[in-house]
Scaffold this motif. Sequence first.
Motif, mmCIF file in Angstrom:
data_model
loop_
_atom_site.group_PDB
_atom_site.id
_atom_site.type_symbol
_atom_site.label_atom_id
_atom_site.label_comp_id
_atom_site.label_asym_id
_atom_site.label_seq_id
_atom_site.Cartn_x
_atom_site.Cartn_y
_atom_site.Cartn_z
ATOM 1 N N GLN A 245 13.664 -24.602 48.325
ATOM 2 C CA GLN A 245 12.522 -24.587 49.228
ATOM 3 C C GLN A 245 12.937 -23.947 50.549
ATOM 4 O O GLN A 245 13.791 -24.477 51.258
ATOM 5 C CB GLN A 245 12.000 -26.008 49.477
ATOM 6 N N LEU A 246 12.332 -22.806 50.864
ATOM 7 C CA LEU A 246 12.649 -22.048 52.069
ATOM 8 C C LEU A 246 11.362 -21.737 52.819
ATOM 9 O O LEU A 246 10.270 -21.773 52.237
ATOM 10 C CB LEU A 246 13.337 -20.724 51.695
ATOM 11 N N PRO A 247 11.462 -21.383 54.097
ATOM 12 C CA PRO A 247 10.263 -20.964 54.821
ATOM 13 C C PRO A 247 9.720 -19.623 54.352
ATOM 14 O O PRO A 247 8.533 -19.337 54.535
ATOM 15 C CB PRO A 247 10.746 -20.869 56.278
ATOM 16 N N GLU A 248 10.562 -18.796 53.753
ATOM 17 C CA GLU A 248 10.166 -17.446 53.375
ATOM 18 C C GLU A 248 9.265 -17.428 52.144
ATOM 19 O O GLU A 248 9.327 -18.345 51.305
ATOM 20 C CB GLU A 248 11.407 -16.587 53.098
ATOM 21 N N PRO A 249 8.432 -16.386 52.026
ATOM 22 C CA PRO A 249 7.640 -16.222 50.800
ATOM 23 C C PRO A 249 8.538 -16.090 49.575
ATOM 24 O O PRO A 249 9.717 -15.775 49.685
ATOM 25 C CB PRO A 249 6.864 -14.914 51.058
ATOM 26 N N GLU A 250 7.947 -16.336 48.406
ATOM 27 C CA GLU A 250 8.611 -16.190 47.116
ATOM 28 C C GLU A 250 9.672 -17.263 46.880
ATOM 29 O O GLU A 250 10.567 -17.089 46.058
ATOM 30 C CB GLU A 250 9.226 -14.793 46.960
ATOM 31 N N SER A 251 9.580 -18.387 47.609
ATOM 32 C CA SER A 251 10.514 -19.482 47.371
ATOM 33 C C SER A 251 9.801 -20.623 46.664
ATOM 34 O O SER A 251 8.837 -20.399 45.927
ATOM 35 C CB SER A 251 11.160 -19.930 48.681
ATOM 36 N N GLY A 252 10.243 -21.859 46.887
ATOM 37 C CA GLY A 252 9.852 -22.995 46.069
ATOM 38 C C GLY A 252 8.374 -23.197 45.834
ATOM 39 O O GLY A 252 7.922 -23.344 44.686
ATOM 40 N N ALA A 253 7.576 -23.232 46.892
ATOM 41 C CA ALA A 253 6.153 -23.498 46.725
ATOM 42 C C ALA A 253 5.478 -22.417 45.896
ATOM 43 O O ALA A 253 4.626 -22.706 45.036
ATOM 44 C CB ALA A 253 5.490 -23.611 48.100
ATOM 45 N N ALA A 254 5.852 -21.166 46.105
ATOM 46 C CA ALA A 254 5.270 -20.064 45.345
ATOM 47 C C ALA A 254 5.673 -20.146 43.875
ATOM 48 O O ALA A 254 4.861 -19.864 42.980
ATOM 49 C CB ALA A 254 5.698 -18.730 45.947
#
Length: 436
Positions: A245-254
Amino acid sequence: MGAIAIAAMLLPGCVNTKYKTNALLQSYVMADEPRAAGIGRDIIAQGGRAGDAAAAMALAMTATLPSRVGLNGGGVCVVFNAAKKEARTLDFLPRPAATSAGPAGVATPAFLRGVYALQASAGVLRWEQTVVPAEQLARSTPVSRALGQDLATFGARLATDPEAKRVFLPTGAPLAEGTPFSQPDLANTLSQVRRTGVASLYGGPLGATVAQSIGLDPSALRGYQPRWGATSALPLGIVSMHFAQLPEPESGAALTAAWNAAADLAPAQRAARVAQALGATGNGTSVPGAGLVVIDPDENGVACTFTMGAPFGTGRMVPGTGLLAARGVDRAGFGTPALLANGIVGRTLFAGTGTSGGNDGPAAGPLALLTAALPAALERQPAGAIQAARPGDAPGRASFTACQVSMESGWKECQMAVDPRTHGLGIQVETPRETD
């Protein structure tokens, strides 16, 4: 090796018998560069655990795959502690330096403190033991196929920097696979790291040299710290898939959203749905990454991906250090690590990475990871079958270990599958159980 049996795992694996007391303990190490994988094997054979092997392999790749991994770069890991039954994200991305006076987009060096934090948290050996193999490789090792391919594809980025050209293009042409390769400046830097710890890069003469060369405020370099945090956990019955999980796009939530969008579809339809959800096109330039995976004898798991922000970073070398300056990243598409773990009994059942090749478009790494993780978790398919079903030209590169557990006996059988485009290696390591 006496009682220690070590075998390369390129085909279906053997039974890992956590509950079969007379069997050898089995571990799995994998890296996107073969010599680094061999280092991981040796560390496990010496009594190391997942954090030790992962740190040693990561450091080794700074010498054997500097196009994608370097002390001035960074990465991200997902770490499962089997005893605590806890998964965490270790974030040490090489983000753009906010106060840089140097070239636009240069990264704050994050790799070394990140790897040190990983080894301190999930390892049992001394720090020096994880650094020595990388130092030896920097002094002398042939160019691997993985590095040779990157030099052939991206080597022109090094041609304008005298230091980088001297190391990687000594005759004006990129070094070819199998060519003897020596990096004495990098070896000396790693020697400092071994003897004095990570403070050598974040302070003192070496840190001052790096900060001045890349245009970074020395106080910003000294103050950098990696971040431990929660994973993006996807419950799947008694197991959970854990994404970084990172603040950047294409990480955990995505990735969780893409998983949910594809999970109920027929297996043949999932890749297209995941690509749509992530915005992965398979075309265009991308930030290249490299990965590694470890499952140790205690069922701890580590999966990490690394990047220099561009092939060979900025293409400029810090004089006298052997270190390429990295380019900052603001997205996580270069590579995605993930673990599937049973948090009730404490077992790692899947450990994988998806990485971008550098020319396969946005979100290539996350797309590759999900196309492997979905069938491994939902259908419990063996790793070899999953890899064989992936098209050879699919965006991204997926390398992973996938395990199945017998409902009757509790025995665990694992396979490893290395994406052939990484030219990496997976190795199974068997060690005897401790006896009273």
